[in-house]
Design a protein around this motif. Structure first.
Motif, PDB file in Angstrom:
ATOM      1  N   LEU A 144       1.057  -1.188   0.045  1.00 58.45           N
ATOM      2  CA  LEU A 144       0.151   0.182  -0.586  1.00 58.45           C
ATOM      3  C   LEU A 144       1.018   1.055   0.395  1.00 58.45           C
ATOM      4  O   LEU A 144       1.117   2.472  -0.872  1.00 58.45           O
ATOM      5  CB  LEU A 144      -0.857   0.313   1.546  1.00 58.45           C
ATOM      6  CG  LEU A 144      -1.972   0.834   1.138  1.00 58.45           C
ATOM      7  CD1 LEU A 144      -3.499   1.109   0.454  1.00 58.45           C
ATOM      8  CD2 LEU A 144      -2.826   1.256   2.878  1.00 58.45           C
ATOM      9  N   VAL A 145       2.038   1.035   0.933  1.00 61.12           N
ATOM     10  CA  VAL A 145       2.472   2.943   1.018  1.00 61.12           C
ATOM     11  C   VAL A 145       3.358   2.572  -0.911  1.00 61.12           C
ATOM     12  O   VAL A 145       3.940   3.446  -1.234  1.00 61.12           O
ATOM     13  CB  VAL A 145       3.715   2.190   2.112  1.00 61.12           C
ATOM     14  CG1 VAL A 145       4.942   3.176   1.807  1.00 61.12           C
ATOM     15  CG2 VAL A 145       2.647   2.758   3.093  1.00 61.12           C
ATOM     16  N   LEU A 146       3.841   1.549  -0.919  1.00 58.52           N
ATOM     17  CA  LEU A 146       4.360   1.489  -2.427  1.00 58.52           C
ATOM     18  C   LEU A 146       3.920   1.762  -3.313  1.00 58.52           C
ATOM     19  O   LEU A 146       4.538   2.900  -4.274  1.00 58.52           O
ATOM     20  CB  LEU A 146       5.097  -0.275  -2.981  1.00 58.52           C
ATOM     21  CG  LEU A 146       6.058  -0.420  -4.081  1.00 58.52           C
ATOM     22  CD1 LEU A 146       7.406   0.696  -3.911  1.00 58.52           C
ATOM     23  CD2 LEU A 146       6.274  -2.052  -4.612  1.00 58.52           C
ATOM     24  N   VAL A 147       1.915   1.752  -3.438  1.00 64.01           N
ATOM     25  CA  VAL A 147       1.299   2.445  -4.322  1.00 64.01           C
ATOM     26  C   VAL A 147       1.455   3.911  -4.037  1.00 64.01           C
ATOM     27  O   VAL A 147       0.872   4.271  -5.408  1.00 64.01           O
ATOM     28  CB  VAL A 147      -0.147   1.383  -3.935  1.00 64.01           C
ATOM     29  CG1 VAL A 147      -1.144   1.935  -5.558  1.00 64.01           C
ATOM     30  CG2 VAL A 147       0.074  -0.052  -5.080  1.00 64.01           C
ATOM     31  N   THR A 148       0.979   3.952  -2.861  1.00 67.04           N
ATOM     32  CA  THR A 148       1.050   5.672  -2.413  1.00 67.04           C
ATOM     33  C   THR A 148       2.494   6.864  -3.057  1.00 67.04           C
ATOM     34  O   THR A 148       2.104   7.593  -4.249  1.00 67.04           O
ATOM     35  CB  THR A 148       0.451   5.911  -0.654  1.00 67.04           C
ATOM     36  OG1 THR A 148       0.109   4.686  -0.569  1.00 67.04           O
ATOM     37  CG2 THR A 148       0.480   6.776  -0.812  1.00 67.04           C
ATOM     38  N   ILE A 149       3.359   5.841  -3.555  1.00 65.70           N
ATOM     39  CA  ILE A 149       4.692   6.756  -3.344  1.00 65.70           C
ATOM     40  C   ILE A 149       4.174   6.499  -4.979  1.00 65.70           C
ATOM     41  O   ILE A 149       4.812   8.071  -5.757  1.00 65.70           O
ATOM     42  CB  ILE A 149       6.185   6.130  -2.999  1.00 65.70           C
ATOM     43  CG1 ILE A 149       6.209   6.232  -2.116  1.00 65.70           C
ATOM     44  CG2 ILE A 149       7.037   6.208  -3.747  1.00 65.70           C
ATOM     45  CD1 ILE A 149       7.057   5.424  -0.777  1.00 65.70           C
TER      46      ILE A 149
END
Length: 87
Positions: A12-17
């Motif tokens: 989820l953090v990777l997709v947000t970045i």
């Protein structure tokens, strides 16, 4: 179960970045290419990525994925976006 939760939060953090960086790259790319050429390159890159994922699913997961239909439709969409720039 905790490992799956941790992996999902990392993804989820990777997709947000990646989502946030997309706006930065669009503004930078807009200075070098016209709109239709930029959209063509962006869609072509997405088509290549989706093609790799579909090939992976087709070979390793043995799922019945309509790989050629998906790739054909993505390529047709890329060509359509590019050709609209010449109108």
């Amino acid at each position: 179960m905790k490992a799956k939760s941790f992996i999902s939060e990392i993804l989820l953090v990777l997709v947000t970045i990646l989502w946030g960086l997309g706006f930065v790259f669009q503004s930078i790319g807009g200075g070098y290419l016209d709109v239709f050429s930029f959209n063509f390159c962006r869609n072509l890159l997405a088509t290549c990525f989706i093609g790799i994922v579909l090939i992976f699913l087709f070979i390793y997961k043995k799922k019945k994925v309509q790989i050629f239909l998906h790739l054909f439709l993505n390529v047709v969409y890329c060509i359509d976006v590019y050709m609209r720039g010449f109108e």
